[in-house]
Design an enzyme around this catalytic site. Structure first.
Site, short mmCIF file in Angstrom:
data_model
loop_
_atom_site.label_atom_id
_atom_site.label_comp_id
_atom_site.label_asym_id
_atom_site.label_seq_id
_atom_site.Cartn_x
_atom_site.Cartn_y
_atom_site.Cartn_z
N GLN A 28 -4.25 -0.97 9.44
CA GLN A 28 -4.39 -2.48 8.73
C GLN A 28 -5.03 -3.75 9.76
O GLN A 28 -5.04 -3.60 10.87
CB GLN A 28 -2.86 -2.57 8.64
CG GLN A 28 -2.75 -4.12 7.90
CD GLN A 28 -3.56 -4.21 6.49
OE1 GLN A 28 -3.64 -3.35 6.02
NE2 GLN A 28 -4.06 -5.04 6.13
N LYS A 67 0.83 -1.09 -0.37
CA LYS A 67 -0.18 -0.43 -0.42
C LYS A 67 0.96 1.42 -0.19
O LYS A 67 0.62 1.98 -0.44
CB LYS A 67 -0.84 -0.14 1.06
CG LYS A 67 -2.34 -1.14 1.37
CD LYS A 67 -2.59 -1.36 2.39
CE LYS A 67 -3.38 -2.44 2.34
NZ LYS A 67 -4.98 -2.52 3.23
N ASP A 91 -11.35 2.74 4.06
CA ASP A 91 -11.50 1.38 3.47
C ASP A 91 -12.74 1.22 3.55
O ASP A 91 -13.24 0.36 2.82
CB ASP A 91 -10.74 0.46 4.97
CG ASP A 91 -9.97 -0.19 5.57
OD1 ASP A 91 -9.26 -0.61 3.65
OD2 ASP A 91 -9.15 -0.14 6.24
N1 GUN Z 1 -6.84 -6.60 6.23
C1 GUN Z 1 -7.08 -7.31 5.14
N2 GUN Z 1 -8.26 -6.45 4.37
C2 GUN Z 1 -8.06 -5.24 4.48
C3 GUN Z 1 -8.40 -4.31 4.00
O1 GUN Z 1 -8.93 -3.99 2.72
N3 GUN Z 1 -8.24 -3.46 4.68
C4 GUN Z 1 -8.04 -3.26 6.65
N4 GUN Z 1 -7.23 -1.93 6.55
N5 GUN Z 1 -7.02 -4.21 6.74
C5 GUN Z 1 -7.09 -5.49 5.95
#
Ligand code: GUN
Length: 293
Positions: free
Chosen positions: A97, A53, A120
């Site tokens: 995350q 990311k 998100d």
């Molecule tokens: N953990 C697995 N997929 C995601 C996601 O799309 N966003 C976040 N914040 N955590 C995750």
């Protein structure tokens, strides 16, 4: 004839290039899109996702305000950091995350992020907007899948879409998106309580698998010619690899590609789209600060 492989990496690269162009335009107007990705602890999969990311953020010309915190961080400390970022007008997106260490409530953290910075799309306000069909931030993985389908020319109108998995991150929002008039699909959600899963998956024109378990879907469970979207990312021990593991999805790819019309690989299918949609949402958030000016 074998299935056409949907190249998520290539489609994501196109989306990211468009986002990067828009970032340059926005910068000329004095706004630098900025995202804070917060990682607590060192779960190996999370470390890898977060680094992907952050790399994409930099490549798009955005500002990276990411924060890496030790596993011992308390919920109060994390909530304090989120509050500061909520109040900082130069930050347009905040992503924590998941999963978080067990001593931190994911719900408390998700609820604390300002809905206007929730790139998100996990905050209850954005979830509510998704349900009622209002404009809000859409969760990146399901939204990325809609882009994959559109750019591959896969029609959804009137089709049977079967989603395997009911998570808040993928399964539920995926089903809600496909239900929108814009996509107009007939949607079925299957989950661990579903009896005779194959009876449902065999009816799917578009089969979206997010069960979190390898080989949930095998060739015999797929309608010939269907589009199969594999959301799974499973680490399988493999001593022949430097990393000690290889990735596989939730679908038996080798078998499935002999039956399906289209299929996403793992890696290189859905994963890159998730990241592309995250920087797209961050761009949108930064644009909104101009208030349509
Ligand atoms: N953990 C697995 N997929 C995601 C996601 O799309 N966003 C976040 N914040 N955590 C995750």
């Amino acid at each position: 004839m074998e299935a056409t492989i949907i190249d998520g990496k290539e489609i994501a690269a196109r989306v990211k290039a468009d986002v990067a162009d828009s970032v340059s335009t926005l910068k000329k107007r004095g706004v630098v899109p900025c995202l804070a990705v917060i990682l607590v602890g060192n779960n190996p999969a999370s470390v890898s996702y977060v680094s992907g990311k952050r790399k994409a953020l930099c490549e798009a010309g955005m500002e990276d305000r990411s924060i890496e915190l030790p596993e011992s961080t308390t919920e109060q400390e994390l909530l304090g950091i989120i509050e500061k970022l909520n109040n900082d007008s130069s930050v347009h997106g905040i992503l924590v995350q998941l999963p978080l260490p067990p001593h931190i409530s994911e719900k408390a953290v998700t609820d604390a992020i300002s809905p206007a910075k929730d790139v998100d799309g996990f905050h209850p306000v954005n979830v509510g907007k998704l349900v009622s069909g209002e404009k809000g931030f859409l969760p990146c993985t399901p939204n990325g899948i809609t882009v994959l389908l559109k750019k591959t020319g896969i029609e959804t109108d009137g089709k049977n879409v079967v989603v395997v998995g009911r998570s808040n991150i993928v399964g539920k929002p995926m089903a809600l998106l496909m239900l929108r008039k814009e996509f107009n699909a007939t949607v079925t959600i299957c989950h661990t309580g579903t009896k005779n899963l194959a009876d449902f998956t065999r009816r799917a024109d578009i089969l979206i698998v997010a069960s979190g378990r390898p080989n949930t879907v095998t060739a015999d469970m797929i309608k010939p010619g269907a589009a199969v979207i594999d959301v799974g990312v499973n680490r399988i021990p493999d001593s022949s690899r430097k990393s000690g593991f290889r990735l596989c999805g939730d679908v038996d790819f080798e078998g499935a590609k002999k039956v399906a019309g289209f299929i996403t690989p793992v890696p290189g299918g859905v994963g890159p789209m998730t990241i592309a949609m995250l920087i797209f949402n961050t761009l949108e958030s930064a644009r909104q600060t101009l208030g349509g000016k």
